[in-house]
Design a protein around this motif. Sequence first.
Motif, PDB file in Angstrom:
ATOM      1  N   UNK A   1       0.825  -1.218   0.000  1.00 34.21           N
ATOM      2  CA  UNK A   1       0.000   0.000   0.000  1.00 34.21           C
ATOM      3  C   UNK A   1       0.858   1.265   0.000  1.00 34.21           C
ATOM      4  N   UNK A   2       2.066   1.196   0.576  1.00 39.24           N
ATOM      5  CA  UNK A   2       2.881   2.399   0.750  1.00 39.24           C
ATOM      6  C   UNK A   2       4.089   2.446  -0.180  1.00 39.24           C
ATOM      7  N   UNK A   3       4.350   1.342  -0.858  1.00 36.66           N
ATOM      8  CA  UNK A   3       5.430   1.329  -1.837  1.00 36.66           C
ATOM      9  C   UNK A   3       6.808   1.411  -1.233  1.00 36.66           C
ATOM     10  N   UNK A   4       6.983   0.979  -0.002  1.00 37.15           N
ATOM     11  CA  UNK A   4       8.312   0.953   0.609  1.00 37.15           C
ATOM     12  C   UNK A   4       8.292   0.045   1.837  1.00 37.15           C
ATOM     13  N   UNK A   5       9.495  -0.198   2.370  1.00 35.40           N
ATOM     14  CA  UNK A   5       9.639  -1.039   3.562  1.00 35.40           C
ATOM     15  C   UNK A   5       8.923  -0.370   4.745  1.00 35.40           C
ATOM     16  N   UNK A   6       8.213  -1.165   5.540  1.00 31.27           N
ATOM     17  CA  UNK A   6       7.496  -0.634   6.696  1.00 31.27           C
ATOM     18  C   UNK A   6       7.832  -1.507   7.901  1.00 31.27           C
ATOM     19  N   UNK A   7       8.083  -0.878   9.054  1.00 26.14           N
ATOM     20  CA  UNK A   7       8.305  -1.659  10.277  1.00 26.14           C
ATOM     21  C   UNK A   7       7.036  -1.632  11.127  1.00 26.14           C
ATOM     22  N   UNK A   8       6.647  -2.832  11.575  1.00 29.02           N
ATOM     23  CA  UNK A   8       5.391  -2.973  12.322  1.00 29.02           C
ATOM     24  C   UNK A   8       5.693  -3.503  13.720  1.00 29.02           C
ATOM     25  N   UNK A   9       5.022  -2.930  14.700  1.00 24.29           N
ATOM     26  CA  UNK A   9       5.274  -3.297  16.103  1.00 24.29           C
ATOM     27  C   UNK A   9       3.967  -3.204  16.880  1.00 24.29           C
ATOM     28  N   UNK A  10       3.870  -3.976  17.924  1.00 29.76           N
ATOM     29  CA  UNK A  10       2.730  -3.878  18.829  1.00 29.76           C
ATOM     30  C   UNK A  10       2.611  -2.451  19.394  1.00 29.76           C
ATOM     31  N   UNK A  11       1.397  -1.944  19.513  1.00 32.28           N
ATOM     32  CA  UNK A  11       1.226  -0.540  19.934  1.00 32.28           C
ATOM     33  C   UNK A  11       1.757  -0.273  21.350  1.00 32.28           C
ATOM     34  N   UNK A  12       1.598  -1.253  22.242  1.00 37.01           N
ATOM     35  CA  UNK A  12       2.096  -1.043  23.613  1.00 37.01           C
ATOM     36  C   UNK A  12       3.626  -1.062  23.643  1.00 37.01           C
TER      37      UNK A  12
END
Length: 304
Positions: free
Chosen positions: A95-106
């Motif tokens: 969706x964003x056309x690049x690498x994305x880092x994802x983490x738990x919100x807490x």
Amino acid sequence: MLIGIDWGGTKIEGVALTPEGKQIARLRAETPRHDYEGCLRTIANLVARMEAEAGRQGTIGVGIPGSLEPRSRLGKGASSTWLLGRPVEADLRRALGREVRVENDADCLAASEAVDGAGAGYNVVFAVILGSGAGAGIAVGGRAHHGPNNSAGEWGHNPLPLPDITEIPGATCYCGKHGCLETWVSGRAFQADYARHAPPDIGADTMTAAAVIDRVRSGDRLAGLVWGRYVDRVARGLSLVVNALDPDIFVMGGGMSNVTELYDHLPPVLARYTFSTVFETPIVPAAHGDSSGVRGAAWLWRDG
Ligand SMILES: [Zn+2]
């Protein structure tokens, strides 16, 4: 420029920061509930608008109300159940056309507060979110701690300790277990406890948790009882954490962390439940308040 997105159950918020932590842009949108693709589009739109405002591209970190399976990287343990089983990172990348880092919100909250918030200078920061759900994140030396199951901080899915007869078996949690802390100590649980006992003609079902707190302050006896019971349950829940980890500080986030009385009422009750006979751990509100999660998401790219 570092962009952070807090993908919450009711709102999606974005912030763009300089590497020093100065805010360049900030936007929020309502979460298209139960519409996963709609959420991806909303996030892409927020990023595009912030980058247009700043006139440059940024790195993107996203906090989600759940976590990713360590191997498959599919969404798990998310109170926003439409994330479950989704390849969140891959879909955001598309969706964003690049690498994305994802983490738990807490975890984002814990890292944000450990880096430049209320937990700065403390080695082990235990961050608690008492909001529409209940979660926790642990930062050690300024970084979120995960563990081999990517499960650190899933405090909200321990059963309520020392339940009395009225607290067994407890409500069914979305995770499939009974009596999880989340079903007792979220803001929603606090409001629901009041609504269950309030007279039917005062509209307690549709009251917010903040409205119930107003009633506590105005001397409503039932609201006062419900508040006392709520504090006791939070204390029982956190006593587990003290006994197992004894963090250097508790940093509180989420809507219920705005109730200032919590910081006076909670420590003495918690002290009664811990194994240790002394209890000196600071319990403080998140310094960046509602912005902590979104700042922590941006910090996911702190080292480039
Ligand atoms: Zn649960």
